[in-house]
Design an enzyme around this catalytic site. Structure first.
Site, PDB file in Angstrom:
ATOM      1  N   GLY A   1     -11.789 -44.442 -70.033  1.00 35.09           N
ATOM      2  CA  GLY A   1     -11.898 -43.032 -70.389  1.00 35.09           C
ATOM      3  C   GLY A   1     -10.762 -42.238 -69.775  1.00 35.09           C
ATOM      4  N   ASP A   2     -10.598 -42.366 -68.478  1.00 35.07           N
ATOM      5  CA  ASP A   2      -9.521 -41.666 -67.776  1.00 35.07           C
ATOM      6  C   ASP A   2      -8.145 -42.156 -68.210  1.00 35.07           C
ATOM      7  OD1 ASP A   2     -10.668 -39.736 -66.032  1.00 35.07           O
ATOM      8  OD2 ASP A   2     -11.426 -41.337 -64.779  1.00 35.07           O
ATOM      9  N   LEU A   3      -7.975 -43.471 -68.252  1.00 34.33           N
ATOM     10  CA  LEU A   3      -6.656 -44.015 -68.537  1.00 34.33           C
ATOM     11  C   LEU A   3      -6.224 -43.723 -69.968  1.00 34.33           C
ATOM     12  CD1 LEU A   3      -6.933 -47.428 -66.652  1.00 34.33           C
ATOM     13  CD2 LEU A   3      -5.746 -45.358 -65.918  1.00 34.33           C
TER      14      LEU A   3
END
Length: 408
Positions: free
Chosen positions: A187-189
């Protein structure tokens, strides 16, 4: 981009030999983000040659500095993962003095990255419309959990929340098993990677127009973009996809299989490779069966094909099968743990792990940028900074900023 007649970005030696002048040399990035998505994006920009100034609160800084153990030096390894090659200054963003300091930095900057929660006081203080009017050359990236529009726009979210709501957890894990998040923080990456693409594209456009722009992306949008074939499968037949373990929704065989001593993976991407596989394992009859001659047939008969393959593959070791398949040109690989990955000669040959000196922790290994430029690996230029290490130097220089230019 900050340039003067006397300034030039120095060539930097790389772990692979030669020198590397980053394509973003001369670009200054002000990083007001924290945790992972924004910091990963700005670290990548630093790897590409940009000067990245990480602005942190004087009381503790980026929360990931405390996300441990393990700790290396005064900070958690989680912080070290997304902040090398940056400078750190401490500023109270909610104070009048702090806001004035940030504005001085922005006057001399090319890019601003922030992940203020929508509707928060900091988003109001650093309103993008006001910043764009004052600094029209500035490229601003805002990263949020769910995007700038829609009923979820004001909701908070971490990586696992995005993986859950964005569908990734429903596609991860064994068939019929409990939901699982991906091993990487996708999600973040994902948001960070799409943010990098947006920034570099906006800088390129600015080289033609002289104007910056406001970019937004989110953990949720990144998840949707990364669904790729899962999405088009659903759009085509309307059937709800489910987790397949290590299996592939559109290819068979394409997953992990049990050998005599462990699991390994086989990836068959066409019918010719299927025939080669059946011959290599001594099962030519399986390859000659019309039911399995095409990938379509193998997908329809997924369970039977996998059972038959597993029955044969269990008779020999992983090393046996991987050596056999390598000689036959069949894509296969053992499933390695990270200690094995970082000891692998392939990893060493690529120069993907570099060592930098940390002021208190000593030599520190870091994973480098995964793109070569004319055969040169971008260097990890410095260790992740200690909190506020560059405050005096940066804020002192901010009193006499270079004129911002309109070139990218």
């Amino acid at each position: 981009m900050r340039t003067t007649e006397t300034e030039s970005a120095p060539d930097t030696s790389t772990a692979t030999g030669g020198t590397f002048e980053g394509p973003l040399a001369g670009v200054r990035v002000i990083d007001l983000s924290k945790i992972l998505a924004g910091p990963y994006a700005t670290m990548s920009l630093a790897d590409l040659g940009a000067e990245v100034i990480k602005v942190e609160h004087p009381d503790g800084g980026d929360p990931t500095r405390a996300w441990g153990p393990p700790m290396v030096g005064p900070d958690a390894t989680y912080f070290h993962a997304a902040n090398h090659s940056k400078k750190s200054v401490t500023i109270d963003l909610k104070s009048d003095r702090g806001q004035a300091q940030v504005h001085k930095l922005l006057a001399d900057a090319d890019v601003l990255v922030e992940n203020f929660r929508p509707g928060s006081s900091l988003q109001t203080i650093f309103d993008y419309k006001e910043l764009a009017a004052k600094f029209p050359h500035l490229v601003i990236l805002h990263i949020s959990a769910y995007g700038d529009h829609g009923p979820m726009r004001d909701e908070p979210g971490y990586d696992m929340v995005a993986q859950a709501r964005g569908g990734l957890m429903s596609l991860t894990g064994e068939a019929g098993g409990p939901p699982m998040k991906a091993g990487f923080a996708m999600g973040d990456l994902g948001a960070g990677l799409f943010g990098i693409i947006g920034i570099v594209s906006a800088l390129f456009e600015r080289s033609r127009t002289g104007k910056g722009q406001y970019l937004t992306t989110s953990l949720y949008e990144g998840q949707l973009a990364l669904h790729v074939n899962w999405a088009t499968n659903y759009f085509a037949d309307g059937k709800r996809p489910h987790a397949l373990g290590s299996g592939h929704p559109n290819l068979v065989p394409y997953q992990a299989y049990p050998a005599a001593d462990d699991y390994f993976v086989i990836a068959i991407g066409n019918d010719s490779l299927w025939q080669q596989l059946c011959t290599a394992i001594g099962r030519p009859g399986l390859g000659e069966d019309e039911r399995f001659a095409t990938n379509r047939g193998r997908v329809i008969n997924r369970e039977y094909v996998n059972e038959e393959l597993s029955r044969t593959l269990r008779t020999k070791t992983v090393d046996h099968w991987c050596a056999l398949f390598s000689a036959a040109g069949i894509p296969a690989a053992p499933i390695k743990h990270l200690d094995e990955v970082y000891a692998d000669p392939q990893t060493e040959a690529l120069g993907m792990v570099q060592t930098v000196d940390h002021p208190t922790a000593g030599p520190m290994r870091q994973v480098a940028f995964p793109v070569n430029f004319n055969g040169l690996r971008p260097p990890v230029r410095s260790a992740p900074p200690e909190l506020g290490a560059d405050t005096d130097d940066i804020l002192g220089a901010a009193d006499h900023p270079h004129p911002a230019t309109t070139g990218a």
